[in-house]
Design an enzyme around this catalytic site. Structure first.
Site, PDB file in Angstrom:
ATOM      1  N   GLY A   1       0.835  -1.193   0.000  1.00 30.36           N
ATOM      2  CA  GLY A   1       0.000   0.000   0.000  1.00 30.36           C
ATOM      3  C   GLY A   1       0.869   1.241   0.000  1.00 30.36           C
ATOM      4  O   GLY A   1       0.568   2.240   0.650  1.00 30.36           O
ATOM      5  N   SER A   2       1.942   1.186  -0.777  1.00 26.82           N
ATOM      6  CA  SER A   2       2.997   2.207  -0.685  1.00 26.82           C
ATOM      7  C   SER A   2       2.674   3.504  -1.410  1.00 26.82           C
ATOM      8  O   SER A   2       3.391   4.483  -1.246  1.00 26.82           O
ATOM      9  CB  SER A   2       4.306   1.641  -1.239  1.00 26.82           C
TER      10      SER A   2
ATOM     11  N   GLY B   1      -1.998   7.426   1.063  1.00 20.65           N
ATOM     12  CA  GLY B   1      -1.715   8.569   1.926  1.00 20.65           C
ATOM     13  C   GLY B   1      -0.788   8.253   3.076  1.00 20.65           C
ATOM     14  O   GLY B   1      -0.014   9.116   3.519  1.00 20.65           O
ATOM     15  N   ILE B   2      -0.837   7.035   3.595  1.00 23.67           N
ATOM     16  CA  ILE B   2       0.108   6.599   4.627  1.00 23.67           C
ATOM     17  C   ILE B   2       1.356   6.012   3.976  1.00 23.67           C
ATOM     18  O   ILE B   2       2.482   6.260   4.401  1.00 23.67           O
ATOM     19  CB  ILE B   2      -0.530   5.560   5.568  1.00 23.67           C
TER      20      ILE B   2
ATOM     21  N   ASP C   1       1.832  -1.682  -4.633  1.00 22.16           N
ATOM     22  CA  ASP C   1       0.484  -1.131  -4.674  1.00 22.16           C
ATOM     23  C   ASP C   1      -0.166  -1.593  -5.975  1.00 22.16           C
ATOM     24  O   ASP C   1       0.494  -2.188  -6.836  1.00 22.16           O
ATOM     25  CB  ASP C   1       0.479   0.391  -4.575  1.00 22.16           C
TER      26      ASP C   1
ATOM     27  N   ASN D   1     -11.546  -3.812   3.518  1.00 23.02           N
ATOM     28  CA  ASN D   1     -10.169  -4.033   3.962  1.00 23.02           C
ATOM     29  C   ASN D   1      -9.874  -5.464   4.375  1.00 23.02           C
ATOM     30  O   ASN D   1      -8.711  -5.867   4.440  1.00 23.02           O
ATOM     31  CB  ASN D   1      -9.834  -3.064   5.086  1.00 23.02           C
TER      32      ASN D   1
ATOM     33  N   THR E   1      -3.772  -1.489   8.508  1.00 19.40           N
ATOM     34  CA  THR E   1      -5.091  -1.521   7.883  1.00 19.40           C
ATOM     35  C   THR E   1      -6.192  -1.621   8.926  1.00 19.40           C
ATOM     36  O   THR E   1      -6.193  -2.514   9.777  1.00 19.40           O
ATOM     37  CB  THR E   1      -5.187  -2.721   6.924  1.00 19.40           C
TER      38      THR E   1
ATOM     39  N   ASP F   1      -1.660   5.570  18.860  1.00 17.65           N
ATOM     40  CA  ASP F   1      -2.384   5.895  20.098  1.00 17.65           C
ATOM     41  C   ASP F   1      -1.415   6.358  21.185  1.00 17.65           C
ATOM     42  O   ASP F   1      -1.713   7.281  21.952  1.00 17.65           O
ATOM     43  CB  ASP F   1      -3.183   4.679  20.580  1.00 17.65           C
TER      44      ASP F   1
ATOM     45  N   HIS G   1      -7.799  -0.623  19.070  1.00 13.34           N
ATOM     46  CA  HIS G   1      -7.471   0.569  18.289  1.00 13.34           C
ATOM     47  C   HIS G   1      -8.749   1.200  17.716  1.00 13.34           C
ATOM     48  O   HIS G   1      -8.807   1.552  16.541  1.00 13.34           O
ATOM     49  CB  HIS G   1      -6.502   0.211  17.161  1.00 13.34           C
TER      50      HIS G   1
ATOM     51  N   MET H   1       0.215   8.806  11.244  1.00 11.46           N
ATOM     52  CA  MET H   1       0.240   7.346  11.215  1.00 11.46           C
ATOM     53  C   MET H   1       1.526   6.853  10.586  1.00 11.46           C
ATOM     54  O   MET H   1       2.112   5.870  11.046  1.00 11.46           O
ATOM     55  CB  MET H   1      -0.964   6.831  10.436  1.00 11.46           C
TER      56      MET H   1
END
Length: 347
Positions: free
Chosen positions: A34-35, A38-39, A60, A120, A144, A176, A203, A254
């Site tokens: 998932g590169s 946004g994260i 990705d 997800n 995720t 957190d 979470h 994140m």
């Protein structure tokens, strides 16, 4: 195009996975699934700066090559290897030491983390199957959402595939802790990196439990101030989603937190005589009646070296824990059921 081609073929020239002692004398391969998101992009940028990473593998669905070429121009040690498309996931994860997964649909205004399960869960399933085949010994760090459900899904699939190691599967809850440190530091007017505070549970919402009674330096707010602080920590993700007004969720913070967690995993793998590597993370646990639970963990070469268990709790925190557990257990049961149901569909 030459540079992109060279990057894409680099992974095939990597040395085979070696035994644990070999980690000390070589860099590690870290894959980001998932590169391009946004994260994923800021996380990849931060990981590119880690001198202990020799190969940074990016995956990705599309547009990964451009991100990879861009990162490859940075003058740090890690070679960047981008992969994309249906067949790219296994290639990206092949022989990885650590796989960090920010992939998936982000939250939008009005959404809860639980609303993301439908989309997800399939990401988690694909990663679990790929890991079982091409990097069964890797540390898997899931960002995720919803983490409370996603980690049990992955554990269930890995168990069925015979590759599950509870010491190597993590739900990243570091954000957190980072938020708790920041908000407490703002109140106390101190350096947030000097604040130590455990955050336990899960979470999402009420399952996020900052243990203010164990804060160092001490936090001495009134009951009303304490409750407001706890609620802010629990709802901080929604605070970001609302502030971005439909344009995203918590991405930069994140990415920072995830990079910190991956760095700690690497330090644990490498071993340290002078430093005890401690991070809170959501893992399989027997410290409460919930099968998965976040507590402070001591990290080592094999992942979780020791679960330090529940910190000391005051009466209010004990009551909050009791109220949280049924919510967390329901999410875990949902994840296990989904994992069992997805075994055939992801095969």
């Amino acid at each position: 195009m030459f540079l992109a081609s060279r990057l894409l073929t680099h992974v095939g020239k990597l040395p085979p996975k070696v035994q644990q002692l070999g980690y000390i004398n070589r860099g590690l391969k870290v894959a980001v699934v998932g590169s391009v998101g946004g994260i994923g992009q800021p996380l990849s940028l931060l990981l590119k700066q880690n001198p202990l990473i020799s190969t940074l593998s990016l995956y990705d669905i599309k547009n990964t090559t451009g991100v990879g070429v861009d990162l490859s121009h940075i003058n740090t040690r890690a070679s960047v290897c981008p992969f994309e498309g249906k067949n790219g996931l296994k290639k990206a994860m092949d022989k990885a030491d650590i796989v960090v997964i920010p992939a998936g649909l982000p939250r939008k205004p009005g959404m809860k983390r639980e609303d993301l399960v439908g989309v997800n869960a399939s990401v988690a399933c694909e990663v679990a199957f790929a890991a079982s085949e091409v990097c069964p010994g890797a540390m898997l760090a899931f960002i995720t959402n919803p983490i409370n459900v996603i980690v049990p899904i992955v554990a269930t699939i890995l168990k069925a595939k015979g590759t599950y190691d509870p010491n190597r599967l993590f739900g990243v809850t570091t954000l957190d802790v980072v938020r708790a440190q920041t908000f407490v530091a703002d109140i106390l007017n101190v350096n947030p990196q000097k604040v130590k505070i455990p955050v336990i549970g899960g979470h999402t919402g009420r399952t996020i439990l900052p243990i203010l009674s164990q804060c160092d330096p001490p936090y001495k707010g009134t009951d009303k101030e304490r409750e407001a602080l706890i609620q802010r920590i629990q709802n901080a993700g929604t605070e970001v989603v609302n502030a971005k007004d439909g344009l995203g969720s918590a991405t930069l913070s994140m990415a920072y937190a995830a990079a910190q967690f991956v760095s700690s995993l690497i330090k644990g793998i490498k071993g340290s005589k002078d430093e005890c590597i401690v991070e809170c993370a959501y893992v399989e646990s027997d410290v409460t009646e919930a099968e998965f639970f976040a507590t402070p963990l001591i990290l080592g070469p094999q992942g979780v070296k020791e679960n330090t268990g529940l910190p000391d709790l005051d009466d209010d925190e004990r009551q909050a824990l009791d109220c949280m557990l049924p919510i967390l257990k329901e999410s875990i049961a949902k994840g296990i059921k989904l994992g069992e149901g997805m075994m055939s569909s992801c095969a």
